[in-house]
Scaffold this motif. Structure first.
Motif, PDB file in Angstrom:
ATOM      1  N   THR A  16      73.063  37.368  29.606  1.00 29.71           N
ATOM      2  CA  THR A  16      74.339  36.694  29.710  1.00 29.71           C
ATOM      3  C   THR A  16      74.141  35.298  30.267  1.00 29.71           C
ATOM      4  N   ALA A  17      75.163  34.508  30.149  1.00 31.63           N
ATOM      5  CA  ALA A  17      75.106  33.137  30.638  1.00 31.63           C
ATOM      6  C   ALA A  17      74.961  33.102  32.153  1.00 31.63           C
ATOM      7  N   ARG A  18      75.336  34.172  32.835  1.00 29.24           N
ATOM      8  CA  ARG A  18      75.299  34.193  34.292  1.00 29.24           C
ATOM      9  C   ARG A  18      73.960  34.664  34.854  1.00 29.24           C
ATOM     10  N   THR A  19      73.051  35.049  33.995  1.00 28.59           N
ATOM     11  CA  THR A  19      71.741  35.496  34.446  1.00 28.59           C
ATOM     12  C   THR A  19      70.979  34.330  35.043  1.00 28.59           C
TER      13      THR A  19
ATOM     14  N   ARG B 160      68.277  31.923  35.503  1.00 28.27           N
ATOM     15  CA  ARG B 160      67.226  31.448  34.610  1.00 28.27           C
ATOM     16  C   ARG B 160      66.278  30.552  35.400  1.00 28.27           C
TER      17      ARG B 160
ATOM     18  N   ARG C  46      80.878  28.177  23.453  1.00 27.66           N
ATOM     19  CA  ARG C  46      79.725  28.453  24.327  1.00 27.66           C
ATOM     20  C   ARG C  46      78.957  27.161  24.514  1.00 27.66           C
ATOM     21  N   SER C  47      78.152  27.124  25.554  1.00 31.26           N
ATOM     22  CA  SER C  47      77.299  25.952  25.743  1.00 31.26           C
ATOM     23  C   SER C  47      76.204  25.969  24.685  1.00 31.26           C
TER      24      SER C  47
ATOM     25  N   SER D  16      73.088  25.509  25.178  1.00 33.28           N
ATOM     26  CA  SER D  16      71.977  26.284  25.722  1.00 33.28           C
ATOM     27  C   SER D  16      72.193  27.784  25.528  1.00 33.28           C
ATOM     28  N   ASP D  17      73.389  28.267  25.859  1.00 34.74           N
ATOM     29  CA  ASP D  17      73.684  29.696  25.688  1.00 34.74           C
ATOM     30  C   ASP D  17      73.605  30.102  24.222  1.00 34.74           C
TER      31      ASP D  17
ATOM     32  N   GLU E  99      70.813  32.777  22.977  1.00 34.10           N
ATOM     33  CA  GLU E  99      71.244  34.063  22.428  1.00 34.10           C
ATOM     34  C   GLU E  99      70.832  34.215  20.967  1.00 34.10           C
TER      35      GLU E  99
END
Length: 96
Positions: A2-5, A7, A32-33, A35-36, A40
């Motif tokens: 997820t985006a909240r992981t 990194r 979405r960004s 990057s995300d 993904e």
């Protein structure tokens, strides 16, 4: 992922301006960004690529053949036996 992981690793990527615009447009379409979206998408493709290396399906006949091959005694491989009985070029076989 997820985006909240959290990194901690970075990946640099070179691409054309057109490719970047396409990715940015697709990311925006999904709200979405960039990057995300790229992460993904790349992870999804990586999973597809690796899927056949992690598991495979066989019909009943092929499964029986596969199991028979696993259960069969090992074949005699004289060249391999000889190779494995010789000293390795990496071992210290009395050379100085």
């Amino acid at each position: 992922m997820t985006a909240r992981t959290n990194r901690s690793e970075k990946l640099d990527l070179r691409l054309t301006a057109e490719a970047k615009r396409t990715l940015m447009t697709a990311a925006a379409a999904e709200r979405r960004s960039l990057s995300d979206f790229v992460l993904e998408s790349a992870l999804g493709r990586a999973e597809e690529t690796l899927a056949d290396r992690r598991s495979f399906g066989l019909n009943a006949d092929k499964w029986a053949e596969f199991m028979a091959a696993l259960d069969a005694p090992p074949r005699d491989l004289p060249h391999l036996k000889r190779l494995l009985s010789e000293p390795s070029i990496f071992s210290n076989s009395g050379r100085t």
